[in-house]
Design a protein around this motif. Structure first.
Motif, PDB file in Angstrom:
ATOM      1  N   LYS A 108     -24.146  85.220  33.543  1.00  0.00           N
ATOM      2  CA  LYS A 108     -24.479  86.614  33.927  1.00  0.00           C
ATOM      3  C   LYS A 108     -25.632  86.910  34.778  1.00  0.00           C
ATOM      4  O   LYS A 108     -26.221  87.749  35.941  1.00  0.00           O
ATOM      5  CB  LYS A 108     -23.256  87.441  34.148  1.00  0.00           C
ATOM      6  CG  LYS A 108     -22.102  86.721  34.375  1.00  0.00           C
ATOM      7  CD  LYS A 108     -20.864  87.891  33.901  1.00  0.00           C
ATOM      8  CE  LYS A 108     -19.382  87.034  34.319  1.00  0.00           C
ATOM      9  NZ  LYS A 108     -17.848  88.582  34.210  1.00  0.00           N
ATOM     10  N   GLU A 109     -26.369  86.763  32.741  1.00  0.00           N
ATOM     11  CA  GLU A 109     -27.756  87.670  32.924  1.00  0.00           C
ATOM     12  C   GLU A 109     -28.786  87.201  33.944  1.00  0.00           C
ATOM     13  O   GLU A 109     -29.996  87.524  34.209  1.00  0.00           O
ATOM     14  CB  GLU A 109     -27.969  88.345  31.761  1.00  0.00           C
ATOM     15  CG  GLU A 109     -27.086  88.679  31.315  1.00  0.00           C
ATOM     16  CD  GLU A 109     -27.385  89.269  29.477  1.00  0.00           C
ATOM     17  OE1 GLU A 109     -28.817  88.420  29.522  1.00  0.00           O
ATOM     18  OE2 GLU A 109     -26.817  89.930  29.042  1.00  0.00           O
ATOM     19  N   ARG A 116     -23.873  78.061  38.311  1.00  0.00           N
ATOM     20  CA  ARG A 116     -24.173  78.724  37.496  1.00  0.00           C
ATOM     21  C   ARG A 116     -22.776  79.597  37.442  1.00  0.00           C
ATOM     22  O   ARG A 116     -21.823  80.390  36.768  1.00  0.00           O
ATOM     23  CB  ARG A 116     -25.092  80.053  38.180  1.00  0.00           C
ATOM     24  CG  ARG A 116     -24.283  81.034  37.287  1.00  0.00           C
ATOM     25  CD  ARG A 116     -26.086  82.490  36.642  1.00  0.00           C
ATOM     26  NE  ARG A 116     -25.787  82.990  38.449  1.00  0.00           N
ATOM     27  CZ  ARG A 116     -24.882  83.854  38.414  1.00  0.00           C
ATOM     28  NH1 ARG A 116     -24.791  84.490  37.175  1.00  0.00           N
ATOM     29  NH2 ARG A 116     -24.930  84.551  40.262  1.00  0.00           N
ATOM     30  N   VAL A 117     -21.739  79.783  38.490  1.00  0.00           N
ATOM     31  CA  VAL A 117     -20.611  80.021  39.128  1.00  0.00           C
ATOM     32  C   VAL A 117     -20.135  79.192  38.635  1.00  0.00           C
ATOM     33  O   VAL A 117     -18.741  79.604  37.951  1.00  0.00           O
ATOM     34  CB  VAL A 117     -20.581  80.114  40.321  1.00  0.00           C
ATOM     35  CG1 VAL A 117     -18.595  80.437  41.347  1.00  0.00           C
ATOM     36  CG2 VAL A 117     -21.839  81.271  41.074  1.00  0.00           C
ATOM     37  N   ILE A 120     -19.163  79.070  35.099  1.00  0.00           N
ATOM     38  CA  ILE A 120     -18.965  80.631  34.563  1.00  0.00           C
ATOM     39  C   ILE A 120     -16.963  80.052  34.533  1.00  0.00           C
ATOM     40  O   ILE A 120     -16.265  81.011  33.447  1.00  0.00           O
ATOM     41  CB  ILE A 120     -19.520  81.896  35.523  1.00  0.00           C
ATOM     42  CG1 ILE A 120     -20.983  82.469  34.901  1.00  0.00           C
ATOM     43  CG2 ILE A 120     -18.963  82.706  35.105  1.00  0.00           C
ATOM     44  CD1 ILE A 120     -21.444  82.904  35.608  1.00  0.00           C
TER      45      ILE A 120
END
Length: 213
Positions: A108-109, A116-117, A120
């Motif tokens: 998230k950082e 990325r999503v 996650i």
């Protein structure tokens, strides 16, 4: 009975034909009260474990119960090696959940990470699976199974005590309907059982009860 004529005359006996009729033969047969197979139920232990009281109370013979009443708890037993394996797996899952949370926070950082999503979301799904397994294993160490009455009636059989161990499939409690009991009597002559017209049970205090064959 045979009595010689001379003896009959000595006692001045005379013969007279009395009224003739058919009368039933009566037989006294010892019996026992048993549960009606159509109404009696048994509460079995689905797992091997230790019996614990419910709210400090424990069933007793003759106790009236309703369907769904809580009778006792069954705490499953497990060996030392099995408990050690579960505790080791719990510790491992705790570490995995903690590590996954850190990975999610790190992603998230960092904004410019490919997919990325999706990464996650995958980590969240993996963490949810670890948490469900962790909750299940933690519950297995302290869980208790509720033993409940399956029908209305009275407790007629108890095969355990508080703190006693029972095996898987063992009958723990028995429940009968006091308004529907049977009397089982074994006739010593098959001809008696084949020609029963009526029967009466006699209780220990001398009370007679008419039975239906």
């Amino acid at each position: 009975a045979f009595l010689p004529i001379a003896t009959q005359r000595l006692f001045d006996m005379r013969w007279q034909v009395s009224r003739q009729s058919d009368v039933p033969m009566a037989h006294e047969i010892p019996g026992q009260v048993i549960t009606n197979p159509a109404t009696g139920t048994m509460i079995h232990a689905t797992l091997a474990g230790v019996i614990e009281p419910a709210s400090g109370k424990f069933p007793y013979l003759g106790m009236e119960v309703r369907a769904g009443d809580l009778l006792a708890y069954l705490r499953p037993t497990m060996g030392a090696s099995e408990r050690a394996q579960i505790e080791a797996r719990i510790e491992q899952l705790v570490n995995l959940v903690s590590l996954t949370e850190k990975q999610i926070a790190r992603l998230k950082e960092v904004m410019f990470v490919r997919y990325r999503v999706n990464k996650i979301e995958a980590l969240k799904l993996e963490m949810d699976g670890h948490r469900r397994e962790l909750a299940s294993l933690q519950a297995s160490l302290t869980r208790r199974e509720a033993l409940r009455a399956t029908d209305d009636g009275v407790i007629s059989h108890i095969d355990t005590v508080v703190g006693g161990t029972v095996g898987q499939g063992q009958a723990v409690f028995g429940i009968v309907d006091p308004n529907s009991l049977w009397v089982e009597a074994a006739a010593y002559d098959p001809a008696i059982a084949a020609n029963i017209r009526s029967a009466t049970a006699l209780t220990s205090d001398g009370q007679g009860i008419d039975l239906e064959f």
